[in-house]
Design an enzyme around this catalytic site. Structure first.
Site, PDB file in Angstrom:
ATOM      1  N   SER A 144       0.840  -1.202   0.000  1.00 42.35           N
ATOM      2  CA  SER A 144       0.000   0.000   0.000  1.00 42.35           C
ATOM      3  C   SER A 144       0.869   1.242   0.000  1.00 42.35           C
ATOM      4  O   SER A 144       1.981   1.245   0.538  1.00 42.35           O
ATOM      5  CB  SER A 144      -0.897   0.021   1.241  1.00 42.35           C
ATOM      6  N   TYR A 157      -1.948   0.190  10.190  1.00 45.40           N
ATOM      7  CA  TYR A 157      -2.039  -0.396   8.844  1.00 45.40           C
ATOM      8  C   TYR A 157      -0.801  -0.020   8.036  1.00 45.40           C
ATOM      9  O   TYR A 157      -0.181  -0.880   7.385  1.00 45.40           O
ATOM     10  CB  TYR A 157      -3.303   0.114   8.153  1.00 45.40           C
TER      11      TYR A 157
END
Length: 251
Positions: A144, A157
């Site tokens: 990501s 995250y």
């Protein structure tokens, strides 16, 4: 539709995620052979049936919780035996997690780190060794853009994805000379079921366009992919904001 070339043998881990499902549709249209792994049996069966309808040459499935690293060797052996080999392993499983809860409870934080980082390291260690033995294969992994710099809104995250990206870089450095490609996929926000409730979801990238870009990058054996492409320069700027300024931003 099949092109008459040998069917690509693709293992998809986290096959019911929005991006994985969309990428599977691209491969099905090409007549690929697919082995799909996910933990929700009903969703997995629906995805498998859809991909068969769309032209996949072969589809098999396994219901598994990829957090259970002890099961990885037997699961991966079964998957590759079912496919009769493997050209591509596509790791698309992961969780956003709850940042606010993770700030208060280490167990919540640990779950995010385990799913997004530890379980991926377990899978990739086994898969990389398999590919090295055969001097071929593509390991394509969804990380990501959130891993490029920690931000207060999602640093649990983000840190799990930062660790994953660092691992992929080192793994590539080890196995590239053995004929194995490691592709680090860094999507920006994509419109999927996982992001449906997020602010600004309507402006997120189209999942089908993202999937086509990923499939093309795998074919070309690219090392790193920002998707959509504009996230490369965006994250370059964010990475280079001086810390005295950055720490005061609400990002």
């Amino acid at each position: 539709m099949s092109t008459g070339t040998p069917s690509k043998k693709i293992l998809v881990l986290g096959a019911t995620s929005g991006i994985a499902e969309a990428t599977g549709r691209v491969w099905a249209a090409e007549g690929a052979s697919l082995f799909l792994v996910a933990r929700n049996a009903d969703k997995l069966a629906a995805v498998a049936a859809d991909l068969k309808t769309r032209g996949a040459a072969y589809v098999d499935t396994a219901v598994a919780d990829l957090d259970d690293t002890a099961q990885h060797p037997s699961l991966l052996t079964h998957a590759i035996n079912s496919l009769g080999g493997m050209d591509v392993a596509y790791l698309a499983h992961g969780i956003l997690g709850d940042q606010a809860k993770a700030e208060l409870d280490f167990n919540v934080a640990a779950q995010i780190l385990h799913t997004n980082f530890i379980s991926a390291v377990s899978l990739l260690t086994w898969l990389a060794n398999y590919c090295v033995q055969r001097k071929s294969g593509v390991l394509a992994v969804i990380s990501s853009v959130a891993g490029d710099r920690g931000r207060k809104s999602n640093y649990l995250y983000g840190s799990s994805k930062a660790g994953l990206s660092a691992f992929l870089g080192g793994l590539r450095n080890r196995v590239d000379r053995e004929g194995v490609t490691v592709l680090n996929i860094k999507p920006g926000p994509v419109k999927t079921a996982m992001t449906a409730g997020m602010k600004g979801a309507e402006k997120m990238a189209d999942v089908n366009a993202v999937a086509k870009t990923i499939a093309s990058a795998i074919d070309k054996k690219v090392d790193n992919l920002y998707v959509p492409v504009q996230w490369g320069p965006i994250m370059f700027v964010i990475q280079h904001i001086p810390e005295p300024i950055f720490k005061k931003l609400n990002l």
